[in-house]
Every structure is written in C-alpha cells, then in structure tokens.
Design a protein around this motif. Structure first.
Motif, PDB file in Angstrom:
ATOM      1  N   GLY A 186       0.798  -1.225   0.000  1.00  0.00           N
ATOM      2  CA  GLY A 186       0.000   0.000   0.000  1.00  0.00           C
ATOM      3  C   GLY A 186       0.827   1.270   0.000  1.00  0.00           C
ATOM      4  O   GLY A 186       0.371   2.311  -0.499  1.00  0.00           O
ATOM      5  N   HIS A 187       2.031   1.224   0.543  1.00  0.00           N
ATOM      6  CA  HIS A 187       2.867   2.426   0.588  1.00  0.00           C
ATOM      7  C   HIS A 187       3.828   2.510  -0.603  1.00  0.00           C
ATOM      8  O   HIS A 187       4.619   3.446  -0.704  1.00  0.00           O
ATOM      9  N   ASP A 188       3.764   1.543  -1.515  1.00  0.00           N
ATOM     10  CA  ASP A 188       4.705   1.499  -2.633  1.00  0.00           C
ATOM     11  C   ASP A 188       4.043   2.004  -3.920  1.00  0.00           C
ATOM     12  O   ASP A 188       3.934   1.291  -4.910  1.00  0.00           O
ATOM     13  N   ALA A 189       3.566   3.230  -3.882  1.00  0.00           N
ATOM     14  CA  ALA A 189       2.969   3.890  -5.046  1.00  0.00           C
ATOM     15  C   ALA A 189       2.903   5.375  -4.738  1.00  0.00           C
ATOM     16  O   ALA A 189       3.279   5.820  -3.638  1.00  0.00           O
ATOM     17  N   HIS A 190       2.419   6.144  -5.705  1.00  0.00           N
ATOM     18  CA  HIS A 190       2.335   7.584  -5.490  1.00  0.00           C
ATOM     19  C   HIS A 190       1.212   7.921  -4.525  1.00  0.00           C
ATOM     20  O   HIS A 190       0.213   7.198  -4.405  1.00  0.00           O
ATOM     21  N   LEU A 191       1.362   9.059  -3.852  1.00  0.00           N
ATOM     22  CA  LEU A 191       0.388   9.576  -2.891  1.00  0.00           C
ATOM     23  C   LEU A 191       0.190  11.056  -3.145  1.00  0.00           C
ATOM     24  O   LEU A 191       1.156  11.820  -3.210  1.00  0.00           O
ATOM     25  N   ALA A 192      -1.058  11.473  -3.311  1.00  0.00           N
ATOM     26  CA  ALA A 192      -1.319  12.898  -3.501  1.00  0.00           C
ATOM     27  C   ALA A 192      -0.977  13.651  -2.224  1.00  0.00           C
ATOM     28  O   ALA A 192      -1.268  13.178  -1.111  1.00  0.00           O
ATOM     29  N   PRO A 193      -0.338  14.822  -2.327  1.00  0.00           N
ATOM     30  CA  PRO A 193       0.057  15.567  -1.128  1.00  0.00           C
ATOM     31  C   PRO A 193      -1.138  15.844  -0.206  1.00  0.00           C
ATOM     32  O   PRO A 193      -2.188  16.310  -0.639  1.00  0.00           O
ATOM     33  N   GLY A 194      -0.953  15.482   1.069  1.00  0.00           N
ATOM     34  CA  GLY A 194      -1.970  15.774   2.077  1.00  0.00           C
ATOM     35  C   GLY A 194      -3.122  14.812   2.105  1.00  0.00           C
ATOM     36  O   GLY A 194      -4.071  15.009   2.888  1.00  0.00           O
ATOM     37  N   SER A 195      -3.073  13.726   1.281  1.00  0.00           N
ATOM     38  CA  SER A 195      -4.216  12.815   1.204  1.00  0.00           C
ATOM     39  C   SER A 195      -4.002  11.521   1.968  1.00  0.00           C
ATOM     40  O   SER A 195      -4.834  10.613   1.876  1.00  0.00           O
ATOM     41  N   GLY A 196      -2.920  11.422   2.726  1.00  0.00           N
ATOM     42  CA  GLY A 196      -2.671  10.212   3.493  1.00  0.00           C
ATOM     43  C   GLY A 196      -1.244  10.175   3.974  1.00  0.00           C
ATOM     44  O   GLY A 196      -0.473  11.140   3.790  1.00  0.00           O
ATOM     45  N   GLU A 197      -0.889   9.068   4.627  1.00  0.00           N
ATOM     46  CA  GLU A 197       0.476   8.905   5.134  1.00  0.00           C
ATOM     47  C   GLU A 197       0.832   7.430   5.149  1.00  0.00           C
ATOM     48  O   GLU A 197      -0.043   6.561   5.254  1.00  0.00           O
TER      49      GLU A 197
END
Length: 636
Positions: A507-518
């Motif tokens: 789950g943490h090995d992909a892109h993340l939109a800024p401010g949308s999770g951690e």
C-alpha cells in the motif's frame, strides 16, 4: 543540348565507356553497404527515415500509438498518445527508400542514388565540354562519396537532387526555353521537398548568380518570364511539403505544440535551447569551431589523401577559374559550410562531414575546372596528358581504397560486437521479442543498431527496453514471438521463458497525492481529521497480457459517509479509460474488481480517499483468472 547527346554523338563503345562509371558507382555503393553497414542502420537519422518509409508504404503518415509505447526507443521519432508514432522528417528520402524497403534491402536505393549522381555528373561534364570521364572518375575516387552511399542517410538523395538541380540550372542557362526554366524549378522543388534547409542554402548563391545575368536584359520580358516559370516549377515541392507537415503534426491541439518543435528540428537549425554534440549549448563560437572541424574532415575525406588536399584543390580551382561558373561553385561551397554553423547537433564521429555532403559534386566540379584547363593546355602532347590523367586516377583510387580500409577497421572496432548481435537476432525463423536495459548501450551508433524498431510493431525483432517486472506480461502478450534478453556486459542472447504470475503491491509502494494520506509500517492510511480528499494510491502501471482479471484491494475502513465515499478504480491509457470502478459508502462492500483485456496493456489501480472516516490500505493484488472467454455464436 539535351541529355540524349550522351548517346547521340557517341559510338556504342564510347557510350559503354561513359556508362561504365555509372554502373561502377552502383556496384561500389552496394559493396560499401555490405562492408560497412551490412544493410543495417548506423546513424539515428537513418532509423527515422527507414521507419517513415515503412509507414508511408502502407498509405498512412503515422502509425497508431503502440501498447508498448513507454518502452520503445524514441530515437529520432515522435511517440505521442494523440498523434501516434511517426518520424518528424521531410518525406522525400523516405519515399525514395520505399522500393528498397519492399525488396527487403533499402541499401539498393542508396546505390541507385550513387549511380544517378554519377550519371548527372557525366551530363554536366558534357555540357561544359569536359572530358566525359573526368567528373565521374573524380566522384568515384572520393571515399566520402562511396562511404556515404553505403549508408541509408538522407544525404544520399540530397546529393543526387542537388546535382540534378545543378544540371537543370546549367541546362536552363545554356538552353533558354519554357521547359528549361520549369524543369529547373521542379528540380529545386524536389530538393526542398526532401531537404528543405539544403535547398534554402543553395538558393542563395544560385539566386545571386541568376541576378548577375540580368544587367543587359532586365528591361526585357525574357528574364522576368523565366523567373516566373522557375517559381511555378518550385510550387509542387514547396506546397506538398507544407501540406505533408500540416497533416503530420496538426491533427490534434494536444499534439500541435510538441510536433511543431519536432518539425522545426526536422529541417531548420535555429531553435530555442539547441545543443551541439556532447550536450553543450550551441553558440557562434562553438559553431565556428565545428565549422573548422568539418573543413578538416573534408580535407581528409575528399580523396583520402594526405593533409592540405583542400588547398591543392582550391589552387586547381583558381587555375581554372571560369568567370561564368566558378563564382557560383565557390558560393555553394561557402554557404554549405557556414550554413551549418548554427546547427545544434553536428555528428563527426563516423561518416565524415555528412551535413556538407550535398555540396560534394559542386566542389568536385570547382577543382575539376583546373584539371580541365591543364588538360586543354596539354592538348598538343597527348601522351603526357594521358599519363597525367591515369596517374591522378590511380593515385586517387589507391588513396581512397587505403582510406576506406582504415574506416572499415574503425567501424568494426566500434560496432563489430553489435553486428554479431544483429546476425544472431536474424537467425531464428520466428519473430523475436528482444528485452534490453535502458540506457543501453552508451554508443549512439550501437543504440541505433540495437534499439531501432524500423517497421514499428511489425519489426521482425521487436526491441523493448522494459524493466524486469514488466517483461513476463509483455512476453505473454506476444505469443507469436520468441522472447530473448540481451545481457548488458556480454551482449549474449538469453532465452526469456517467464510467464505472467499474480502480482501484488504494498500500500505504501505507489504515489500519494500531497496531504491525502500517510505511510505506515504495513501500508498507507488516511483519516478525515488529518487528511484531505485525494489519491491515496496511484501511479503503479503493471503490464498485463490479454485475459480475465480481478484486482483485490486489501482495505479496511470505518465511519465512511455515503456522501463522501472512497472510490476504487482500475484505469488504463494513463487514466483516460475506466476498466472497473466501485465506491465504498460504509458497511460491507466488495473490494474486488473484475475486468477483461482483449490485448496487452498497462493498467493503473487507484484508491481515492473521499474525505470521510478512516481507511487503511495494506496491499493491492492483481490475479489472472484465465484467458478471454470466446463470444457466444450469434444465431441469425
């Protein structure tokens, strides 16, 4: 005087002797192709033209964007999702190569261009009352001429068409008439259609030379009428090129800006941010330095003789100075050198000063004026001038052979291993799927050899620079091809037999939109108190072969409100097409999505946090359920 004088005023034996250099040029070009390039491409520029020839022969200007687009070499090509796959080059040379592509040997057309150039030089010599063999023999003893026509470079047609224009211009001056003026214009238009920048450069000295003919006749209608006819003659070539580029580049507004830049790169040197060889910013100082380098290269490549051949040749040109033609030939020489000072990429490693190649016939004729003058001065001593002619021809021929032998060694020292790889790739009966590392290899010549898909997705050896994790899916997507891997260090071909297996992504090995999770220790989380709505998981693009699939999102959630759901989706075509989608609105909701692919394609699983409750994504699992089920037979 028409071209028929080559045959009309000559005995059969004389005609055969005059045509012998033409046949020799054709055969020597084929020999050089076999020795130096072995029928393969050596330069990135060649890959673009061969690709476009293969495209144009099918009746279209561009190929559709391939499913393997991100992993195919863009060497000299445009790969654009809206605009397709094409070479942003003028079409003339590509059209010329089509018969050779159909025959399976494009080098045949370079050899025909060599023979055509020598034939035109024979006609020019006859018109200028030279010995019929003088100009053809000088062309044949030039290693630059022979090496160039052993390649598929566009300068081969450029030299032929520039020689055609020179012959047509001399004919127009010597034989006034409607056909001469129109024919000269058509010849320049063909050159513009094939090599616009060279045509524009040549137009400068020719225009000045033409205007110099006017002082005594400008008040009459004759020069104006002939100029008008010339202008009418150039229109087909100019208009066809402009129409071609318009059709090639302006089909969509998304493509226009990018392709316009490629169009500029294709035939004009001046562009913002241009760089010279080695990536240094192009400047006048660098351009002049490269100019001097190309002058020195021409000194070496002209006849393969020791240094200062250019000075000797210029001395001969001065000795035989002709008030009518020498200023024109000198002007062509100057503009073809200085016209490339601003060119952003000047490649001089192999092949000599090839950007100046179209001026070679002009420069040969320039110095031949002096040889012709000496020939006339020795008219009373036939044995002496025959000895001189034979000595110079033999000396030039031996020097050329020795020079080409050295270049043969240079080429095969750099590319011998890669030629062996090409031979190994051509051995199997079935089409191949070749995986190689990117960037590989460092040499631009090797990159052109190894990475070029000159017939698009129909290339017998489809070359793909995909990462290791994508190769199994690609292999299964092309069952009709034998998959092999090119090892980086040894350049050995290793069979690739892995098949696609179920894959998963943390789950943490992909892109993340800024401010949308951690990120957390076992995945990725988002909650409404600390995070804003946005993409929690995106930017993972596995390539899947055709078949039926399910994607399971290992997801936990609580307190999600129906008006602010979390969305799960499977996309393709970089988010332009949705394969499957569901929303989590609270309660029990399946997090498994099913979809089918009729052809191999990249997908993108996404998780979009809606801004309510708490969600935790541990992993995303892609599972292949099996092949596509056949559609039920329709009963009429």
């Amino acid at each position: 005087m028409s071209s028929r004088t080559l045959f009309q005023n000559a005995t059969p034996r004389e005609t055969a002797v005059r045509l012998l250099p033409v046949l020799s040029a054709f055969l020597l070009a084929l020999l050089c192709s076999a020795l130096f390039s072995r029928g393969e491409v050596l330069f990135e520029e060649e890959t673009a033209y061969v690709f476009q020839a293969n495209t144009l022969k099918t009746g279209v200007f561009r190929q559709t964007y391939p499913v393997l687009g991100p992993w195919l070499s863009e060497s000299g090509l445009v790969l654009h999702r809206d605009g397709g796959w094409f070479a942003p080059v003028p079409p003339g040379h590509a059209l010329w190569l089509i018969p050779g592509v159909w025959a399976g040997f494009p080098g045949l057309m370079s050899a025909l261009a060599a023979g055509g150039t020598v034939f035109l030089m024979t006609l020019i010599g006859i018109r200028l009352r030279f010995s019929p063999l003088l100009l053809p023999v000088l062309m044949l003893v030039s290693p630059f001429f022979l090496f160039l026509h052993g390649t598929l470079l566009p300068q081969t047609t450029g030299m032929f068409l520039s020689t055609l224009f020179l012959w047509a211009y001399i004919r127009m001056i010597q034989s006034p008439g409607i056909r001469g003026s129109l024919g000269c214009g058509l010849a320049w238009g063909l050159l513009f259609f094939t090599h616009p920048w060279n045509a524009l450069l040549l137009a400068i000295p020719f225009a000045l030379h033409w205007l110099a003919q006017w002082p005594r006749t400008w008040k009459t209608a004759v020069p104006w009428g002939r100029t008008l006819l010339f202008g009418i003659g150039i229109l087909p070539g100019v208009l066809l090129l402009l129409w071609y580029f318009r059709e090639l580049t302006l089909d969509t507004t998304l493509l226009a800006g990018e392709a316009l830049q490629h169009r500029v790169n294709g035939w004009l040197p001046f562009q913002a941010g241009g760089t010279g060889g080695g990536g240094d910013p192009q400047s006048m100082r660098r351009g002049l330095s490269l100019l001097w380098r190309h002058v020195r290269l021409m000194d070496q490549w002209l006849f393969g003789t020791p240094r200062f051949t250019l000075l000797l040749w210029l001395g001969l040109a001065g000795h035989g100075w002709n008030r009518r033609w020498s200023p024109l030939l000198l002007g062509v020489t100057l503009v073809m050198f200085f016209g490339y000072v601003a060119w952003p990429q000047l490649d001089t490693t192999l092949g000599g000063p090839r950007y100046q190649a179209p001026m070679l016939p002009f420069f040969i004729l320039f110095g031949a004026m002096g040889i012709h003058q000496i020939w006339r001065q020795l008219e009373g001593v036939h044995s002496v001038r025959m000895f001189l002619f034979l000595f110079l021809g033999l000396w030039g021929g031996l020097s050329s052979i020795e020079f080409l032998r050295e270049k043969y060694q240079d080429v095969h020292e750099q590319l011998g291993t890669y030629f062996q790889v090409q031979e190994a790739l051509a051995a199997p009966d079935r089409p191949l799927l070749l995986f190689y590392r990117d960037p590989f290899p460092d040499s631009r010549y090797a990159r052109a050899l190894i990475g070029a898909n000159t017939d698009g997705m129909n290339t017998p050896v489809l070359r793909v620079r995909a990462p290791l994790g994508q190769r199994a899916g690609i292999r299964d997507a092309f069952p009709g091809r034998v998959a092999v891997t090119l090892e980086d260090e040894t350049l050995e071909l290793i069979p690739f037999a892995e098949s696609f297996q179920d894959i998963e992504r943390a789950g943490h090995d992909a892109h993340l939109a800024p401010g949308s999770g951690e990120n957390t220790a076992d995945g990725r989380s988002a909650n409404s108190a600390a995070h804003q709505p946005g993409y929690l998981f995106f930017g993972w693009y596995p390539f899947l072969p055709p078949g039926r699939y399910e994607i399971r999102f290992d997801l936990r959630w609580e307190q999600i409100r129906p008006e602010l759901p979390t969305r799960l989706e499977v996309m393709t075509d970089l988010g332009l097409k949705t394969l499957a989608v569901t929303e989590i609105t609270g309660g029990l909701t399946s997090t498994t999505l099913d979809f089918s692919l009729s052809e191999g394609r990249q997908i993108e699983p996404r998780v979009v946090f809606g801004g309510s409750g708490t969600i935790h994504l541990r992993r995303v699992i892609v599972r292949r359920l099996g092949p596509l089920e056949p559609e039920p037979e329709r009963i009429p």
